[in-house]
Write a protein that holds these residues in place. Structure first.
Motif, PDB file in Angstrom:
ATOM      1  N   LEU A  48      27.396  34.349  86.047  1.00 44.63           N
ATOM      2  CA  LEU A  48      27.884  34.692  84.713  1.00 44.63           C
ATOM      3  C   LEU A  48      27.438  33.622  83.730  1.00 44.63           C
ATOM      4  CD1 LEU A  48      29.620  36.478  82.858  1.00 44.63           C
ATOM      5  CD2 LEU A  48      31.601  35.095  83.535  1.00 44.63           C
ATOM      6  N   GLN A  49      26.657  34.034  82.746  1.00 48.14           N
ATOM      7  CA  GLN A  49      26.197  33.098  81.716  1.00 48.14           C
ATOM      8  C   GLN A  49      27.353  32.735  80.780  1.00 48.14           C
ATOM      9  OE1 GLN A  49      22.921  31.747  81.347  1.00 48.14           O
ATOM     10  NE2 GLN A  49      22.882  32.545  83.446  1.00 48.14           N
ATOM     11  N   PRO A  50      27.271  31.584  80.119  1.00 49.99           N
ATOM     12  CA  PRO A  50      28.296  31.242  79.123  1.00 49.99           C
ATOM     13  C   PRO A  50      28.434  32.340  78.083  1.00 49.99           C
ATOM     14  CG  PRO A  50      26.894  29.348  79.562  1.00 49.99           C
ATOM     15  CD  PRO A  50      26.264  30.512  80.277  1.00 49.99           C
ATOM     16  N   LEU A  51      29.631  32.464  77.549  1.00 57.44           N
ATOM     17  CA  LEU A  51      29.930  33.496  76.567  1.00 57.44           C
ATOM     18  C   LEU A  51      28.917  33.469  75.425  1.00 57.44           C
ATOM     19  CD1 LEU A  51      31.959  35.665  75.570  1.00 57.44           C
ATOM     20  CD2 LEU A  51      33.193  33.809  74.432  1.00 57.44           C
ATOM     21  N   GLN A  52      28.239  34.601  75.213  1.00 58.56           N
ATOM     22  CA  GLN A  52      27.225  34.678  74.163  1.00 58.56           C
ATOM     23  C   GLN A  52      26.846  36.130  73.933  1.00 58.56           C
ATOM     24  OE1 GLN A  52      23.175  33.293  75.503  1.00 58.56           O
ATOM     25  NE2 GLN A  52      24.303  32.863  77.397  1.00 58.56           N
ATOM     26  N   ASP A  53      26.163  36.347  72.835  1.00 62.80           N
ATOM     27  CA  ASP A  53      25.676  37.676  72.514  1.00 62.80           C
ATOM     28  C   ASP A  53      24.389  37.940  73.281  1.00 62.80           C
ATOM     29  OD1 ASP A  53      26.051  39.888  70.175  1.00 62.80           O
ATOM     30  OD2 ASP A  53      23.942  39.593  70.669  1.00 62.80           O
ATOM     31  N   ALA A  54      24.263  39.146  73.827  1.00 66.05           N
ATOM     32  CA  ALA A  54      23.086  39.478  74.628  1.00 66.05           C
ATOM     33  C   ALA A  54      21.799  39.363  73.817  1.00 66.05           C
ATOM     34  CB  ALA A  54      23.235  40.887  75.191  1.00 66.05           C
ATOM     35  N   LYS A  55      21.859  39.689  72.536  1.00 64.34           N
ATOM     36  CA  LYS A  55      20.654  39.623  71.706  1.00 64.34           C
ATOM     37  C   LYS A  55      20.095  38.209  71.667  1.00 64.34           C
ATOM     38  CE  LYS A  55      22.727  41.427  68.166  1.00 64.34           C
ATOM     39  NZ  LYS A  55      22.998  41.928  66.792  1.00 64.34           N
ATOM     40  N   SER A  56      20.971  37.213  71.562  1.00 66.59           N
ATOM     41  CA  SER A  56      20.522  35.823  71.521  1.00 66.59           C
ATOM     42  C   SER A  56      19.899  35.416  72.843  1.00 66.59           C
ATOM     43  CB  SER A  56      21.709  34.903  71.192  1.00 66.59           C
ATOM     44  OG  SER A  56      22.261  35.236  69.935  1.00 66.59           O
ATOM     45  N   PHE A  57      20.532  35.828  73.944  1.00 63.54           N
ATOM     46  CA  PHE A  57      19.997  35.492  75.263  1.00 63.54           C
ATOM     47  C   PHE A  57      18.632  36.132  75.473  1.00 63.54           C
ATOM     48  CE2 PHE A  57      19.379  36.132  79.789  1.00 63.54           C
ATOM     49  CZ  PHE A  57      19.778  34.917  80.337  1.00 63.54           C
ATOM     50  N   LEU A  58      18.512  37.412  75.139  1.00 56.85           N
ATOM     51  CA  LEU A  58      17.247  38.113  75.335  1.00 56.85           C
ATOM     52  C   LEU A  58      16.141  37.531  74.468  1.00 56.85           C
ATOM     53  CD1 LEU A  58      18.602  41.778  75.490  1.00 56.85           C
ATOM     54  CD2 LEU A  58      17.498  40.541  77.360  1.00 56.85           C
ATOM     55  N   ALA A  59      16.503  37.071  73.279  1.00 59.38           N
ATOM     56  CA  ALA A  59      15.499  36.500  72.374  1.00 59.38           C
ATOM     57  C   ALA A  59      14.876  35.231  72.946  1.00 59.38           C
ATOM     58  CB  ALA A  59      16.127  36.204  71.013  1.00 59.38           C
ATOM     59  N   GLU A  60      15.613  34.544  73.804  1.00 57.99           N
ATOM     60  CA  GLU A  60      15.115  33.299  74.389  1.00 57.99           C
ATOM     61  C   GLU A  60      14.425  33.499  75.730  1.00 57.99           C
ATOM     62  OE1 GLU A  60      18.377  30.605  74.569  1.00 57.99           O
ATOM     63  OE2 GLU A  60      18.625  30.498  72.383  1.00 57.99           O
ATOM     64  N   CYS A  61      14.465  34.716  76.250  1.00 57.64           N
ATOM     65  CA  CYS A  61      13.835  34.999  77.539  1.00 57.64           C
ATOM     66  C   CYS A  61      12.329  35.166  77.388  1.00 57.64           C
ATOM     67  CB  CYS A  61      14.411  36.273  78.149  1.00 57.64           C
ATOM     68  SG  CYS A  61      16.078  36.111  78.802  1.00 57.64           S
ATOM     69  N   GLN A  62      11.607  34.713  78.391  1.00 57.12           N
ATOM     70  CA  GLN A  62      10.179  34.989  78.445  1.00 57.12           C
ATOM     71  C   GLN A  62       9.969  36.452  78.834  1.00 57.12           C
ATOM     72  OE1 GLN A  62       7.672  32.823  77.646  1.00 57.12           O
ATOM     73  NE2 GLN A  62       9.327  31.436  77.029  1.00 57.12           N
ATOM     74  N   PRO A  63       8.854  37.056  78.400  1.00 49.42           N
ATOM     75  CA  PRO A  63       8.583  38.435  78.814  1.00 49.42           C
ATOM     76  C   PRO A  63       8.595  38.567  80.336  1.00 49.42           C
ATOM     77  CG  PRO A  63       7.080  37.776  77.061  1.00 49.42           C
ATOM     78  CD  PRO A  63       7.822  36.538  77.483  1.00 49.42           C
ATOM     79  N   GLU A  64       9.164  39.655  80.807  1.00 49.81           N
ATOM     80  CA  GLU A  64       9.222  39.979  82.229  1.00 49.81           C
ATOM     81  C   GLU A  64       9.913  38.879  83.040  1.00 49.81           C
ATOM     82  OE1 GLU A  64       5.355  41.154  83.626  1.00 49.81           O
ATOM     83  OE2 GLU A  64       5.313  42.937  82.352  1.00 49.81           O
ATOM     84  N   SER A  65      11.021  38.361  82.501  1.00 49.80           N
ATOM     85  CA  SER A  65      11.771  37.304  83.175  1.00 49.80           C
ATOM     86  C   SER A  65      12.576  37.822  84.365  1.00 49.80           C
ATOM     87  CB  SER A  65      12.723  36.615  82.186  1.00 49.80           C
ATOM     88  OG  SER A  65      12.020  36.009  81.138  1.00 49.80           O
ATOM     89  N   PHE A  66      12.939  39.102  84.342  1.00 52.41           N
ATOM     90  CA  PHE A  66      13.746  39.704  85.399  1.00 52.41           C
ATOM     91  C   PHE A  66      13.054  40.966  85.906  1.00 52.41           C
ATOM     92  CE2 PHE A  66      16.584  37.291  82.725  1.00 52.41           C
ATOM     93  CZ  PHE A  66      17.411  36.640  83.627  1.00 52.41           C
ATOM     94  N   ASP A  67      13.235  41.245  87.186  1.00 50.50           N
ATOM     95  CA  ASP A  67      12.638  42.466  87.734  1.00 50.50           C
ATOM     96  C   ASP A  67      13.183  43.698  87.030  1.00 50.50           C
ATOM     97  OD1 ASP A  67      11.149  41.047  89.640  1.00 50.50           O
ATOM     98  OD2 ASP A  67      12.793  41.082  91.085  1.00 50.50           O
ATOM     99  N   CYS A  68      14.494  43.699  86.796  1.00 46.66           N
ATOM    100  CA  CYS A  68      15.141  44.859  86.189  1.00 46.66           C
ATOM    101  C   CYS A  68      16.185  44.394  85.185  1.00 46.66           C
ATOM    102  CB  CYS A  68      15.797  45.714  87.270  1.00 46.66           C
ATOM    103  SG  CYS A  68      16.648  47.182  86.654  1.00 46.66           S
ATOM    104  N   VAL A  69      16.308  45.117  84.095  1.00 44.55           N
ATOM    105  CA  VAL A  69      17.382  44.882  83.130  1.00 44.55           C
ATOM    106  C   VAL A  69      18.268  46.120  83.123  1.00 44.55           C
ATOM    107  CG1 VAL A  69      18.017  44.353  80.760  1.00 44.55           C
ATOM    108  CG2 VAL A  69      15.951  43.353  81.741  1.00 44.55           C
ATOM    109  N   TYR A  70      19.575  45.893  83.208  1.00 47.06           N
ATOM    110  CA  TYR A  70      20.549  46.973  83.337  1.00 47.06           C
ATOM    111  C   TYR A  70      21.460  46.975  82.123  1.00 47.06           C
ATOM    112  CZ  TYR A  70      24.332  49.749  85.456  1.00 47.06           C
ATOM    113  OH  TYR A  70      25.275  50.707  85.722  1.00 47.06           O
ATOM    114  N   LEU A  71      21.618  48.147  81.520  1.00 47.00           N
ATOM    115  CA  LEU A  71      22.487  48.304  80.356  1.00 47.00           C
ATOM    116  C   LEU A  71      23.495  49.420  80.611  1.00 47.00           C
ATOM    117  CD1 LEU A  71      19.324  47.849  79.097  1.00 47.00           C
ATOM    118  CD2 LEU A  71      20.662  47.777  77.000  1.00 47.00           C
ATOM    119  N   ASP A  72      24.744  49.133  80.294  1.00 46.64           N
ATOM    120  CA  ASP A  72      25.803  50.138  80.336  1.00 46.64           C
ATOM    121  C   ASP A  72      26.634  49.986  79.065  1.00 46.64           C
ATOM    122  OD1 ASP A  72      27.727  51.991  80.963  1.00 46.64           O
ATOM    123  OD2 ASP A  72      28.689  50.791  82.519  1.00 46.64           O
TER     124      ASP A  72
END
Length: 265
Positions: free
Chosen positions: A159-183
């Motif tokens: 579990l990452q520290p409390l934060q908005d997903a948009k901020s986290f995704l903005a700092e990720c390198q392209p293709e950082s995870f095999d799969c991204v899951y949204l619900d």
């Protein structure tokens, strides 16, 4: 995603008071004692005792408490008897005998889908931006780590520290995870369907829908290596109006699968 109701932190016992104070300070929520005046027509409470943190509607006690339990109940049954890699979510994510994808769950909620995937061997990174839901999930993970039987599963859930997903995704390198899951939360028009479970009743009173889900999808697609999986109510419109590569539909929900490239065999 803002709170629709007043939320307070309430120690259930004297033993829970120290952590209740700490939690109230951390989340910038008012701390209330049982003899304090609370607007019972609108207040939800994070109730803290010596064992757990739970969410409760002070104005409607019959709804009971919502808390995260990875050790007992439905999740324990599903872990032992749920069908393994044959489950729809496992197929949607792309789990294979020799391939257990890394998964970024950007809308972790109470962590149930993440737990299922972790139990099947995936490494999960969890994001949750509601401070109230985050505190419930963190507490459930903390307690579950004490159970030797599922400790290895919980250790695959970060579990990452409390934060908005948009901020986290903005700092990720392209293709950082095999799969991204949204619900993402879907703002139902049918109130009866929204009241089918006590968790959803409380969440509808606690949170607005995920109005930025379309933008989250675009960011998620850039971050995923192999695929993005979106869980939706069966009759909900497509996220970002994007047609998926394929769909897996159940009675109540469906998985929209957006394939970027084939997963390793």
């Amino acid at each position: 995603m803002c709170s629709k109701n007043t939320v307070v932190v309430l120690p259930a016992t004297p033993e829970g008071l120290p952590y209740a104070k700490e939690l109230a300070d951390e989340l910038n929520l008012p701390l209330k004692l049982h003899n304090d005046e609370v607007d019972l027509n609108s207040a939800l409470a994070l109730v803290v005792d010596e064992d757990k943190v739970s969410l409760e509607a002070l104005y409607e006690k019959k709804m009971g408490q919502v808390y995260v339990d990875f050790v007992h109940g439905p999740l324990a049954f599903r872990r032992l008897h749920g069908g393994g890699k044959g489950q729809a979510i496992a197929k949607a994510i792309g789990i294979k005998k020799q391939f257990k994808p890394s998964v970024l769950d950007v809308t972790a909620g109470l962590g149930r889908d993440a737990f299922v995937l972790a139990a099947l061997g995936c490494e999960l990174t969890l994001l949750e931006r509601s401070s109230v839901v985050y505190s419930l999930l963190r507490d459930g993970l903390r307690r579950a780590l004490k159970c030797h039987e599922i400790q290895s599963i919980i250790e695959r859930m970060t579990l990452q520290p409390l934060q908005d997903a948009k901020s986290f995704l903005a700092e990720c390198q392209p293709e950082s995870f095999d799969c991204v899951y949204l619900d993402p939360m879907f703002p139902h028009q049918d109130k009866k369907s929204a009241l089918s479970k006590k968790e959803m009743q409380l969440f509808r009173r606690l949170l607005e829908g995920d109005s930025d889900a379309d933008q989250l999808f675009a960011d998620a697609y850039a971050t995923a290596c192999y695929r993005v999986v979106v869980k939706r109510p069966r009759v909900a419109p497509l996220l970002a109006n994007k047609k998926p590569t394929l769909q897996l539909a159940g009675k109540a929900n469906r998985f929209d699968i957006y394939v970027k490239k084939g997963i390793p065999q």
